[in-house]
Write a protein that holds these residues in place. Structure first.
Motif, PDB file in Angstrom:
ATOM      1  N   UNK A 381       0.815  -1.260   0.040  1.00 42.80           N
ATOM      2  CA  UNK A 381       0.132   0.003   0.060  1.00 42.80           C
ATOM      3  C   UNK A 381       0.822   1.246   0.077  1.00 42.80           C
ATOM      4  N   UNK A 382       1.826   1.294   0.750  1.00 34.34           N
ATOM      5  CA  UNK A 382       2.756   2.657   0.847  1.00 34.34           C
ATOM      6  C   UNK A 382       3.510   2.759  -0.557  1.00 34.34           C
ATOM      7  N   UNK A 383       4.070   1.601  -1.196  1.00 32.22           N
ATOM      8  CA  UNK A 383       4.573   1.708  -2.496  1.00 32.22           C
ATOM      9  C   UNK A 383       3.656   2.237  -3.590  1.00 32.22           C
ATOM     10  N   UNK A 384       2.496   1.676  -3.585  1.00 33.77           N
ATOM     11  CA  UNK A 384       1.368   2.537  -4.489  1.00 33.77           C
ATOM     12  C   UNK A 384       1.304   4.033  -4.140  1.00 33.77           C
ATOM     13  N   UNK A 385       1.172   4.253  -2.879  1.00 29.38           N
ATOM     14  CA  UNK A 385       0.852   5.516  -2.534  1.00 29.38           C
ATOM     15  C   UNK A 385       2.118   6.572  -2.921  1.00 29.38           C
ATOM     16  N   UNK A 386       3.387   6.188  -2.960  1.00 29.88           N
ATOM     17  CA  UNK A 386       4.468   7.075  -3.262  1.00 29.88           C
ATOM     18  C   UNK A 386       4.462   7.359  -4.820  1.00 29.88           C
ATOM     19  N   UNK A 390      -2.095   8.882  -3.847  1.00 30.64           N
ATOM     20  CA  UNK A 390      -3.515   8.970  -3.363  1.00 30.64           C
ATOM     21  C   UNK A 390      -3.622   7.574  -2.394  1.00 30.64           C
ATOM     22  N   UNK A 391      -4.527   7.657  -1.667  1.00 36.43           N
ATOM     23  CA  UNK A 391      -4.406   6.513  -0.728  1.00 36.43           C
ATOM     24  C   UNK A 391      -4.913   5.186  -1.496  1.00 36.43           C
ATOM     25  N   UNK A 392      -4.283   4.245  -0.794  1.00 33.19           N
ATOM     26  CA  UNK A 392      -4.543   2.972  -1.399  1.00 33.19           C
ATOM     27  C   UNK A 392      -5.868   2.109  -1.050  1.00 33.19           C
ATOM     28  N   UNK A 393      -6.505   1.765  -1.955  1.00 32.27           N
ATOM     29  CA  UNK A 393      -7.752   0.868  -1.459  1.00 32.27           C
ATOM     30  C   UNK A 393      -7.446  -0.542  -1.159  1.00 32.27           C
TER      31      UNK A 393
END
Length: 457
Positions: A381-386, A390-393
């Motif tokens: 989730x943190x990798x996506x957000x970087x 936007x926040x990961x779902x």
């Protein structure tokens, strides 16, 4: 460090797309025997690609069907080991006339890459290969140990993979499995699917008289197989959507409060969904949202019914036979064999008089879930957000990928479903495509994930 791999990927984008085009041109349709050599050629192409990226111990491993391609890089001492799974086989292309461009001639239009396999799953597998290449080329090492296992039979149900995994448990030993064969809930919204429903199915066969009968001569005097199967099927579900098979819900595990809040945070517009589906009202088990009904609650659905005269006009017969196919989507901790046994018991108790009922078991697979708060999930989730900012779902999937449950059962590892496809990309259909925005951002996300993971586990 991050700047290095970002620049490398940007500088080599066209080269990587050209290579992906070569991958997509190979018609590796696993379900059609005439493409057996194409599937083999694709495995060989992929093995060469893994070696070129810097993976070691690359080999094509035979099965009783199509081969598995394996490679690894295991020099990150003391760091987690990741097993990346994917597949290089693709679906048939029929109906061909509905394609706007040839399915095995990749084409870019409106920043979308059109080709069979572009999204499912060659494009996403290729991203993992190029992410590894980018890190090795710019840093000389990987932050985690990597093993890749890419099969050639996913589109036909992975019939030979369970025994392969069982026989190769030592080779495939890892700390986490990562799969990019899923998608995001919508454009610009990165999504991690941390659970999938299981599956079991059966065909119900009803036999009445020895042959079809004239409805005027025999109607009202013998059981009609069509009436019998309708009566039996109606007994499975109440008007409130609840399944009426005794014991069906006994082992269902309720979701946590945090999961429920995560689903609410998606702000799913059920009215828009109703309109998009063209129905007067959504329907399902009382007391649950649409997402809960389709992700974390079990179902029993009629997939098809057959009986009697099907032609134009009317034919006044009493059908002697009827059949129905049903499937159940299952959730933790429902066991497919137990559910099938419960349904058979229900059929026996509710069998209409005057007919014989038999059943045939069809597909089955166990449900799977990795805890929502698992470090490997949260690191993804943190990798996506970087990258997406936007926040990961966090979601569960309503469908089933039986091999995921197999990994869970045989290797006993957490599974991270880290997909980059979009729901409208026509996988399994004509004009399959992959948004290049997610190709670019997905490559960066994967690179960041390996660094996030080494700190998390």
């Amino acid at each position: 460090m991050a700047t290095n791999f970002e620049q490398y990927l940007k500088h080599n984008r066209q080269k990587h797309l050209d290579e992906l085009f070569d991958f997509l041109r190979i018609p590796s349709i696993s379900s059609l025997s005439e493409h057996k050599e194409d599937v083999k050629t694709c495995a060989e192409w992929l093995a060469q690609s893994l070696m070129s990226a810097g993976l070691e111990n690359v080999k094509i491993m035979e099965t009783d069907g199509h081969p598995v391609v394996y490679g690894d890089w295991l020099h990150a001492e003391g760091k987690p080991t990741v097993l990346i799974y994917g597949h290089y086989d693709v679906q048939p292309v029929d109906p061909l006339h509905l394609w706007d461009t040839p399915p095995f001639e990749p084409t870019i239009s409106d920043e979308k890459l059109f080709a069979r396999g572009a999204s499912d799953d060659k494009g996403q597998v290729f991203m993992h290969v190029k992410a590894i290449e980018a890190l090795l080329q710019t840093t000389g090492a990987l932050p985690v140990n990597i093993k890749m296992m890419i099969e050639g039979e996913e589109e036909v149900g992975s019939p030979n993979l369970p025994i392969f995994v069982e026989n190769q448990k030592d080779l495939l030993a890892a700390d986490v499995i990562v799969i990019s064969d899923t998608g995001m809930i919508e454009k610009g919204k990165p999504t991690i699917c941390y659970g999938l429903r299981g599956l079991c199915g059966m065909q119900i066969n009803v036999k009445g008289t020895k042959g079809d009968l004239h409805s005027g001569l025999y109607g009202g005097g013998v059981q009609n197989a069509a009436h019998a199967i309708v009566e039996l099927l109606a007994s499975f579900r109440g008007k409130d959507g609840r399944i009426l098979v005794d014991g069906f819900y006994d082992k269902v595990v309720a979701i946590t409060d945090n999961e429920k809040k995560a689903y609410e945070a998606l702000h799913t517009d059920e009215e828009k969904l109703r309109q998009d589906l063209g129905v007067p009202k959504l329907f399902g088990e009382k007391g649950y949202t649409f997402n809960e009904r389709t992700w974390v609650r079990p179902t029993l659905e009629i997939n098809g019914v057959y009986s009697g005269f099907q032609g134009e006009g009317i034919k006044t017969v009493l059908p002697s036979e009827a059949a129905a196919k049903i499937t159940c989507r299952l959730v933790p901790d429902q066991d497919p064999d137990e559910i099938l046994a419960l349904i058979e018991k229900h059929i026996d108790a509710n069998k209409p008089e005057g007919v014989t009922v038999t059943v045939e078991h069809l597909d089955k697979g166990a449900p799977y879930v990795t805890p929502y708060d698992h470090p490997a999930i949260q690191a993804a989730g943190r990798a996506y957000e970087k990258v997406y900012n936007v926040p990961t779902s966090y979601t569960r999937g309503g469908g089933s990928i039986p091999i995921v449950a197999t990994f869970d059962q045989i290797l006993n590892l957490p599974v991270v479903l880290m997909g980059f496809g979009l729901p409208d990309e026509n996988f399994h259909a004509p004009n399959e495509h992959f948004h290049l925005e997610n190709f670019d951002k997905g490559l960066l996300t994967i690179c960041h994930y390996w660094y996030e993971l080494t700190d998390a586990m």
